[in-house]
Design a protein around this motif. Structure first.
Motif, mmCIF file in Angstrom:
data_model
loop_
_atom_site.group_PDB
_atom_site.id
_atom_site.type_symbol
_atom_site.label_atom_id
_atom_site.label_comp_id
_atom_site.label_asym_id
_atom_site.label_seq_id
_atom_site.Cartn_x
_atom_site.Cartn_y
_atom_site.Cartn_z
ATOM 1 N N LEU A 39 0.904 -1.273 0.094
ATOM 2 C CA LEU A 39 0.124 0.054 0.157
ATOM 3 C C LEU A 39 0.885 1.218 0.018
ATOM 4 C CD1 LEU A 39 -2.766 -0.867 2.519
ATOM 5 C CD2 LEU A 39 -2.865 -1.020 -0.013
ATOM 6 N N TYR A 40 2.096 1.275 0.655
ATOM 7 C CA TYR A 40 2.888 2.157 0.914
ATOM 8 C C TYR A 40 3.795 2.446 -0.743
ATOM 9 C CZ TYR A 40 1.631 2.880 5.597
ATOM 10 O OH TYR A 40 0.976 3.211 6.823
ATOM 11 N N ARG A 41 3.977 1.205 -1.162
ATOM 12 C CA ARG A 41 4.477 1.523 -2.346
ATOM 13 C C ARG A 41 3.761 1.912 -3.537
ATOM 14 N NH1 ARG A 41 9.355 -1.695 -2.885
ATOM 15 N NH2 ARG A 41 9.763 -2.545 -0.986
ATOM 16 N N LEU A 42 2.459 1.416 -3.510
ATOM 17 C CA LEU A 42 1.318 1.863 -4.467
ATOM 18 C C LEU A 42 1.044 3.385 -4.459
ATOM 19 C CD1 LEU A 42 -1.014 -0.857 -4.055
ATOM 20 C CD2 LEU A 42 0.008 -0.341 -6.278
ATOM 21 N N THR A 43 1.169 3.910 -3.069
ATOM 22 C CA THR A 43 1.195 5.243 -3.030
ATOM 23 C C THR A 43 2.181 6.050 -3.433
ATOM 24 O OG1 THR A 43 -0.027 4.925 -0.876
ATOM 25 C CG2 THR A 43 0.702 7.151 -1.161
ATOM 26 N N ALA A 44 3.392 5.786 -3.340
ATOM 27 C CA ALA A 44 4.597 6.358 -3.725
ATOM 28 C C ALA A 44 4.689 6.191 -5.416
ATOM 29 C CB ALA A 44 5.923 5.437 -3.202
ATOM 30 N N LEU A 45 4.218 5.008 -6.035
ATOM 31 C CA LEU A 45 4.108 4.944 -7.247
ATOM 32 C C LEU A 45 3.337 5.882 -7.906
ATOM 33 C CD1 LEU A 45 5.353 3.531 -10.007
ATOM 34 C CD2 LEU A 45 3.457 1.907 -9.567
ATOM 35 N N ALA A 46 2.052 5.990 -7.354
ATOM 36 C CA ALA A 46 1.088 7.042 -7.847
ATOM 37 C C ALA A 46 1.504 8.422 -7.802
ATOM 38 C CB ALA A 46 -0.226 6.741 -7.143
ATOM 39 N N ALA A 47 2.283 8.518 -6.351
ATOM 40 C CA ALA A 47 2.712 10.082 -6.489
ATOM 41 C C ALA A 47 3.909 10.327 -7.408
ATOM 42 C CB ALA A 47 3.225 10.321 -4.822
ATOM 43 N N LEU A 48 4.676 9.282 -7.454
ATOM 44 C CA LEU A 48 6.011 9.647 -8.641
ATOM 45 C C LEU A 48 5.090 9.856 -10.074
ATOM 46 C CD1 LEU A 48 8.444 7.122 -7.490
ATOM 47 C CD2 LEU A 48 8.604 9.416 -7.267
ATOM 48 N N ARG A 59 -0.948 16.379 -0.293
ATOM 49 C CA ARG A 59 -1.286 15.832 -1.587
ATOM 50 C C ARG A 59 -0.859 14.484 -1.475
ATOM 51 N NH1 ARG A 59 0.346 18.608 -6.668
ATOM 52 N NH2 ARG A 59 -1.076 17.195 -7.651
ATOM 53 N N VAL A 60 0.264 14.080 -1.041
ATOM 54 C CA VAL A 60 0.293 12.588 -0.798
ATOM 55 C C VAL A 60 -0.741 11.932 -0.079
ATOM 56 C CG1 VAL A 60 2.245 10.865 -0.536
ATOM 57 C CG2 VAL A 60 3.139 12.934 -1.347
ATOM 58 N N ALA A 61 -0.935 12.298 0.921
ATOM 59 C CA ALA A 61 -2.057 11.918 1.568
ATOM 60 C C ALA A 61 -3.452 11.613 0.998
ATOM 61 C CB ALA A 61 -2.439 12.551 2.958
ATOM 62 N N GLU A 62 -3.704 12.679 0.215
ATOM 63 C CA GLU A 62 -4.950 12.637 -0.781
ATOM 64 C C GLU A 62 -4.832 11.283 -1.706
ATOM 65 O OE1 GLU A 62 -5.853 17.499 -0.582
ATOM 66 O OE2 GLU A 62 -5.257 16.557 -2.658
ATOM 67 N N ILE A 63 -3.569 11.488 -2.282
ATOM 68 C CA ILE A 63 -3.243 10.199 -3.145
ATOM 69 C C ILE A 63 -3.554 8.811 -2.419
ATOM 70 C CG2 ILE A 63 -1.512 9.050 -4.510
ATOM 71 C CD1 ILE A 63 -0.651 11.783 -5.397
ATOM 72 N N ALA A 64 -3.163 8.837 -1.244
ATOM 73 C CA ALA A 64 -3.242 7.604 -0.383
ATOM 74 C C ALA A 64 -4.678 7.252 -0.142
ATOM 75 C CB ALA A 64 -2.498 7.572 0.807
ATOM 76 N N ALA A 65 -5.491 8.440 0.158
ATOM 77 C CA ALA A 65 -6.808 8.061 0.322
ATOM 78 C C ALA A 65 -7.775 7.707 -0.715
ATOM 79 C CB ALA A 65 -7.441 9.225 0.994
ATOM 80 N N ASN A 66 -7.304 8.135 -1.746
ATOM 81 C CA ASN A 66 -7.973 7.897 -3.037
ATOM 82 C C ASN A 66 -7.588 6.905 -4.107
ATOM 83 O OD1 ASN A 66 -10.166 9.995 -2.704
ATOM 84 N ND2 ASN A 66 -8.467 11.294 -2.689
#
Ligand code: DC
Length: 225
Positions: A39-48, A59-66
């Motif tokens: 889940l942390y890796r997916l958040t990181a990939l989506a942010a990158l 913004r990164v937390a928004e990405i994690a939430a969605n």
């Protein structure tokens, strides 16, 4: 009163073998599996991918939430699907590993992922692997394991794994990366990597996977009827 599904938490640093053990235990018991690091890796990939500054907590937390994610199981292998695309390989890349460690240090990101992780709890039970499964996410888990191994041994395992895949890397660089990540994971303010007070600490430096599996299964027998 509803009975809560039992949870087996397996925490520890990267390369300790916890992912492998978690999968074997889940298979053996017919439990679901939560790879919280994914889940942390997916958040990181989506942010990158979205070119978001990794230090921009909001913004990164928004990405994690969605995050639009799904774990698909086929032929015994779990794959991570982000917005409909299988990204199982992408999330294992070194640059995503480093980015995951950075976003995991952001409290708002951890908060955004908390309920998502708890939602994986279902009967007959769950095996959850990560860093804070026993301390923060499932504090009432009946079985908590903290799996460690020396940094040198973990670097060697990663080296063998990458060499097997034809990726050329230096053992020294890997050891430095592992130490940097350990340092960040253990010293962050929110949910630092540490054994829960009631966790059983197992060191896999000199024990093979089969030996660790046996010890975990013994604990399960003692504590989950
Ligand atoms: O277990 P892993 O290597 O896939 O984890 C990726 C990163 O996410 C790693 O830097 C630690 C972090 N992580 C975390 O902070 N909390 C978790 N429960 C799982 C992983």
């Amino acid at each position: 009163m509803t009975t809560k599904a039992p949870v087996i938490t397996i925490d520890g640093p990267s390369g300790s073998g916890k992912g492998t053990i978690a999968k074997l235990v889940a298979d053996k018991l017919g439990y679901s599996l939560l790879d919280s690091g994914a889940l942390y890796r997916l958040t990181a990939l989506a942010a990158l991918d979205a070119e978001v500054d990794l230090a921009d907590e909001k913004r990164v937390a928004e990405i994690a939430a969605n995050l639009d994610i799904r774990f698909a199981i086929a032929g015994g292998e779990v794959s991570a699907v982000l917005a409909g695309k299988d990204v199982s390989r992408d999330i294992r890349m070194e640059r995503v590993s480093m980015a995951a460690s950075k976003v995991a240090a952001l409290p708002a990101v951890r908060e955004a992922l908390l309920q998502r992780q708890r939602d994986f709890r279902e009967l007959p039970g769950l095996v959850a692997d990560g860093r804070d499964m026993g301390t923060t996410v499932f504090p009432d888990a009946p079985v908590k394991v903290f799996l460690t191994a020396s940094a040198e041994e973990r670097a060697r395992r990663r080296f063998d794994q990458l060499q097997g895949r034809g990726v050329s890397v230096s053992l020294r660089d890997l050891l430095e990366d592992i130490r940097a990540r350990d340092d960040r994971d253990m010293n962050r303010a929110t949910s630092p990597l540490a054994p829960a007070e009631d966790a059983v600490v197992l060191d896999s430096t000199d024990i093979d996977i089969e030996g660790v599996l046996q010890q975990v299964l013994e604990l399960v027998q003692e504590r989950i009827s």
